[in-house]
Design a protein around this motif. Structure first.
Motif: not given
Length: 131
Positions: A93-118
């Protein structure tokens, strides 16, 4: 409020789920708070990483393969022990701050689902909570 999502994954890869998380936050109506993104699988994970250069994803996976290779001495009968180790190392899991109704991420950040056994059909959950 909990939102559930389903996705089809490649054999191994990082799927950008930032848009789905953003949609869940918007639908929740939460303006300020936090959200938790959770993966209920033992051979997949959730992480936050750079989303500007696609080479970061392939470099990440190459690094994971070099750090946690498939070894002939593994005893788990399904043959995916390396995927279990990668999942535990990255985390469920990851925890992300919500600010102004959006995920509060850095300029270059994205949230990823990592698959290791598909490839597989996978689920992930987003829980959004207000302050």
């Amino acid at each position: 409020m909990i939102f559930d999502f389903q996705l089809r994954t490649p054999k191994q890869g990082m799927v950008d789920i930032t848009n789905e998380v953003t949609e869940a936050i918007a639908e929740s109506g939460v303006n300020e708070g936090i959200c938790i993104i959770f993966c209920p699988h033992t051979t997949a994970a959730i992480t936050i990483n750079e989303n500007a250069d696609p080479d970061v994803k392939s470099d990440f996976l190459l690094g994971m393969d070099k750090t946690f290779p498939e070894l002939s001495g593994f005893r788990h009968s399904e043959g995916n022990s390396d995927a279990h180790i990668k999942s535990s190392a990255v985390g469920a899991s990851e925890t992300v701050i919500v600010a102004s109704g959006k995920p509060f991420l850095g300029t270059w950040q994205g949230i990823y689902f990592c698959e290791f056994d598909g490839p597989r059909t996978r689920k992930f959950y987003v829980k959004v909570m207000s302050d």
